[in-house]
Design a protein around this motif. Structure first.
Motif, short mmCIF file in Angstrom:
data_model
loop_
_atom_site.label_atom_id
_atom_site.label_comp_id
_atom_site.label_asym_id
_atom_site.label_seq_id
_atom_site.Cartn_x
_atom_site.Cartn_y
_atom_site.Cartn_z
N PHE A 109 2.10 18.34 -1.15
CA PHE A 109 2.34 17.24 -2.09
C PHE A 109 3.65 16.53 -1.81
CE2 PHE A 109 -0.77 19.37 -5.02
CZ PHE A 109 -1.61 18.27 -5.19
N THR A 110 4.53 17.15 -1.03
CA THR A 110 5.81 16.53 -0.68
C THR A 110 5.89 16.20 0.81
OG1 THR A 110 6.83 18.71 -0.39
CG2 THR A 110 7.03 17.67 -2.57
N GLY A 111 4.75 16.30 1.51
CA GLY A 111 4.72 16.00 2.94
C GLY A 111 4.83 14.51 3.21
N ARG A 112 4.73 14.17 4.49
CA ARG A 112 4.84 12.76 4.86
C ARG A 112 3.62 11.99 4.36
NH1 ARG A 112 1.48 11.20 8.92
NH2 ARG A 112 0.55 12.83 10.22
N SER A 113 3.83 10.73 4.08
CA SER A 113 2.73 9.88 3.65
C SER A 113 1.78 9.63 4.81
CB SER A 113 3.26 8.54 3.13
OG SER A 113 4.09 8.72 2.01
N TYR A 114 0.49 9.66 4.53
CA TYR A 114 -0.51 9.39 5.56
C TYR A 114 -0.28 8.00 6.15
CZ TYR A 114 -5.13 10.03 7.76
OH TYR A 114 -6.16 10.19 8.64
N THR A 115 0.00 7.03 5.28
CA THR A 115 0.44 5.71 5.71
C THR A 115 1.78 5.43 5.05
OG1 THR A 115 -1.84 4.86 5.87
CG2 THR A 115 -0.08 3.24 5.79
N ASP A 116 2.81 5.27 5.84
CA ASP A 116 4.14 4.97 5.30
C ASP A 116 4.05 3.79 4.32
OD1 ASP A 116 7.24 5.02 5.56
OD2 ASP A 116 6.68 2.94 5.96
N PHE A 117 4.74 3.93 3.19
CA PHE A 117 4.60 2.95 2.11
C PHE A 117 4.98 1.53 2.54
CE2 PHE A 117 6.23 0.96 -1.90
CZ PHE A 117 5.00 0.85 -2.53
N GLU A 118 6.09 1.39 3.25
CA GLU A 118 6.51 0.06 3.68
C GLU A 118 5.52 -0.52 4.69
OE1 GLU A 118 8.85 -1.74 2.30
OE2 GLU A 118 9.22 -0.07 0.93
N HIS A 119 5.00 0.34 5.57
CA HIS A 119 4.00 -0.12 6.53
C HIS A 119 2.71 -0.51 5.80
CE1 HIS A 119 1.78 -0.58 10.21
NE2 HIS A 119 0.93 0.39 9.89
N PHE A 120 2.36 0.26 4.78
CA PHE A 120 1.18 -0.07 3.98
C PHE A 120 1.29 -1.47 3.40
CE2 PHE A 120 -0.49 -0.29 -0.40
CZ PHE A 120 -1.85 -0.22 -0.13
N LYS A 121 2.45 -1.80 2.83
CA LYS A 121 2.62 -3.12 2.22
C LYS A 121 2.49 -4.24 3.26
CE LYS A 121 6.55 -2.27 0.08
NZ LYS A 121 7.72 -2.51 -0.82
N THR A 122 3.00 -3.99 4.46
CA THR A 122 2.89 -4.99 5.52
C THR A 122 1.43 -5.20 5.94
OG1 THR A 122 5.09 -4.49 6.38
CG2 THR A 122 3.56 -5.57 7.89
#
Length: 230
Positions: A109-122
Motif C-alpha cells: 500500500f506504500t509501494g511505488r505508484s503503477y503510474t507516477d501521478f505527475e506522469h498520469f496527469k500529463t
C-alpha cells in the motif's frame, strides 16, 4: 484554448438527425469484466439502444482489461477511425472510462505508484485533448474498490486514498475542458461500504452483475446520456 475549440456533447442531437454512433474506450469497467449476466454496463446500454422503440444509437465497446491511460491514448485515434459505418465515416461521440489501473501501488500500500501521478496527469491531458479534437466526449469515473481484498493478483494494491487522488485529477482535467464527468466513486461511496462490497466480485476490484446494473442505471440517468436516449 482547448475548451473553446472542443466539440460539445450537448449539441449532438441538434446537429445529428440520424441515430448516433458512439465508441466507449477504457479498461475492464468498459469491457464489462465480472458480469456474466449482462456483459457490463456498456453492453446493457448497447442492447437497450437496439430495441425497436429506442433511439437506435450504435455503441462499440473498445474496453481492454488492464489498460492504463497511456495505453488507451495510444490506440484511441486509430480505433476511432475504424468505427465509422453507413453515412458516418467516423463516430459521433466518445465515452471514456480509465484511470483505476493507473492508481494502483506495486507490492504494498506504500509501494511505488503503477503510474507516477505527475506522469498520469500529463498522459491524461494528452488523451483528453486528442479525444476532443475528434468529437464530443464524456467521462465515466471509476468505482471504489474493496480495500480488504487487496492485493489484486498478489502484487497490485488499490486504495480509496489513491483512487480519490487520481479521480480528482481526472475530474478537474475534464472540468477545465468542459467534458461532462460522472463521479461514480463518490456516488457509490455515499451508498455505504456494505452496499459497495455487495456490488463487487470476490477480487474486490471489478463490479459483479448487480454492480454493473447499478452502473448502467447511474449512467442512463445521467443527463448527457439521458438527453440522447429519448
Amino acid at each position: 484554448m482547448q475548451a473553446a475549440t472542443a466539440y460539445s456533447f450537448g449539441n449532438l442531437h441538434r446537429v445529428n438527425s440520424h441515430p448516433l454512433k458512439l465508441v466507449a474506450f477504457g479498461d475492464s469497467l468498459i469491457y464489462g469484466f465480472g458480469d456474466g449476466v449482462g456483459g457490463g454496463w456498456v453492453e446493457r446500454l448497447r442492447r437497450q439502444w437496439m430495441l425497436p422503440e429506442s433511439a437506435g444509437h450504435v455503441l462499440y465497446n473498445l474496453g481492454v482489461r488492464g489498460d492504463r491511460t497511456y495505453q488507451v491514448a495510444q490506440r484511441l485515434e486509430n480505433e476511432f477511425r475504424q468505427r465509422g459505418e453507413l453515412r458516418n465515416r467516423v463516430p459521433d461521440a466518445i465515452i471514456l472510462s480509465v484511470g483505476l489501473n493507473d492508481s494502483a501501488r506495486v507490492q504494498s500500500f506504500t509501494g511505488r505508484s503503477y503510474t507516477d501521478f505527475e506522469h498520469f496527469k500529463t498522459v491524461l491531458d494528452n488523451l483528453l485533448n486528442l479525444s476532443q479534437q475528434l468529437c464530443p466526449v464524456i467521462f465515466v469515473g471509476m468505482v471504489p474498490v474493496d480495500e480488504s481484498k487487496m492485493p489484486f493478483q498478489d502484487c497490485l494494491y488499490y486504495s480509496h486514498a489513491d483512487q480519490y487522488r487520481y479521480k480528482e485529477a481526472t475530474k478537474l482535467a475534464c472540468e477545465l475542458r468542459g467534458i461532462p464527468y460522472l463521479d461514480i466513486f463518490d456516488k457509490w461511496l455515499a451508498r455505504g461500504n456494505i452496499w459497495c462490497s455487495s456490488c463487487l466480485t470476490s477480487d474486490g476490484l471489478h463490479p459483479n452483475a448487480a454492480g454493473y446494473q447499478s452502473l448502467f442505471e447511474d449512467v442512463t440517468s445521467w443527463e448527457p446520456i439521458a438527453s440522447i436516449s429519448h
